[in-house]
Design a protein around this motif. Structure first.
Motif, PDB file in Angstrom:
ATOM      1  N   GLU A  64       0.837  -1.206   0.000  1.00 62.31           N
ATOM      2  CA  GLU A  64       0.000   0.000   0.000  1.00 62.31           C
ATOM      3  C   GLU A  64       0.875   1.261   0.000  1.00 62.31           C
ATOM      4  N   CYS A  66       3.944   1.495  -1.089  1.00 66.58           N
ATOM      5  CA  CYS A  66       4.603   1.567  -2.391  1.00 66.58           C
ATOM      6  C   CYS A  66       3.638   2.132  -3.435  1.00 66.58           C
ATOM      7  N   GLU A  67       2.400   1.664  -3.390  1.00 66.87           N
ATOM      8  CA  GLU A  67       1.376   2.158  -4.315  1.00 66.87           C
ATOM      9  C   GLU A  67       1.141   3.649  -4.115  1.00 66.87           C
ATOM     10  N   MET A  68       1.097   4.074  -2.868  1.00 64.89           N
ATOM     11  CA  MET A  68       0.922   5.499  -2.585  1.00 64.89           C
ATOM     12  C   MET A  68       2.104   6.297  -3.138  1.00 64.89           C
ATOM     13  N   LEU A  70       3.958   5.490  -5.743  1.00 69.02           N
ATOM     14  CA  LEU A  70       3.821   5.533  -7.204  1.00 69.02           C
ATOM     15  C   LEU A  70       2.771   6.556  -7.626  1.00 69.02           C
ATOM     16  N   GLU A  71       1.670   6.597  -6.885  1.00 70.54           N
ATOM     17  CA  GLU A  71       0.624   7.582  -7.191  1.00 70.54           C
ATOM     18  C   GLU A  71       1.161   9.004  -7.008  1.00 70.54           C
ATOM     19  N   ALA A  72       1.946   9.201  -5.968  1.00 71.30           N
ATOM     20  CA  ALA A  72       2.527  10.524  -5.724  1.00 71.30           C
ATOM     21  C   ALA A  72       3.483  10.895  -6.857  1.00 71.30           C
ATOM     22  N   GLU A  73       4.262   9.925  -7.331  1.00 71.23           N
ATOM     23  CA  GLU A  73       5.160  10.186  -8.456  1.00 71.23           C
ATOM     24  C   GLU A  73       4.371  10.571  -9.702  1.00 71.23           C
ATOM     25  N   ASP A  74       3.278   9.856  -9.964  1.00 76.48           N
ATOM     26  CA  ASP A  74       2.433  10.181 -11.121  1.00 76.48           C
ATOM     27  C   ASP A  74       1.868  11.594 -11.006  1.00 76.48           C
ATOM     28  N   GLU A  75       1.375  11.942  -9.825  1.00 77.01           N
ATOM     29  CA  GLU A  75       0.837  13.288  -9.606  1.00 77.01           C
ATOM     30  C   GLU A  75       1.921  14.339  -9.820  1.00 77.01           C
ATOM     31  N   CYS A  76       3.094  14.042  -9.326  1.00 78.17           N
ATOM     32  CA  CYS A  76       4.209  14.976  -9.460  1.00 78.17           C
ATOM     33  C   CYS A  76       4.549  15.169 -10.942  1.00 78.17           C
TER      34      CYS A  76
END
Length: 92
Positions: A64, A66-68, A70-76
């Motif tokens: 979870e 790690c997924e968070m 990755l999501e933060a990287e995508d948003e960034c």
């Protein structure tokens, strides 16, 4: 009344204070006993937990997180792209 006895109102106050102090001490004993029961229960729960279950929970939590990440990287990346577009519009 003897010469050394306090007047009745003072004696009543002293007696009431003594009863309240005893009650407070008993309440502390009950509270500490309840806290110890809770500690024992928590220890027993930990001992009864299956090691595989603990590992699975830890792995799930790690996934979870790690997924968070990755999501933060995508948003960034999206925000950086929008910022770049805004800068390009300002330059043109």
């Amino acid at each position: 009344l003897e010469a050394n006895d306090p007047p009745p109102p003072l004696a009543a106050n002293v007696q009431m204070s003594a009863v309240q102090a005893k009650l407070a001490a008993e309440n502390l004993c009950v509270a500490s006993s309840n806290a110890l029961d809770l500690i024992r229960t928590l220890r027993l729960s930990v001992l009864l937990m299956d090691e595989e279950l603990i590992r699975a929970e830890e792995e799930e939590e790690a996934l979870e997180l790690c997924e968070m990440g990755l999501e933060a990287e995508d948003e960034c990346a999206l925000l950086e792209e929008k910022l770049t577009q805004l800068r390009n519009k300002e330059l043109t």
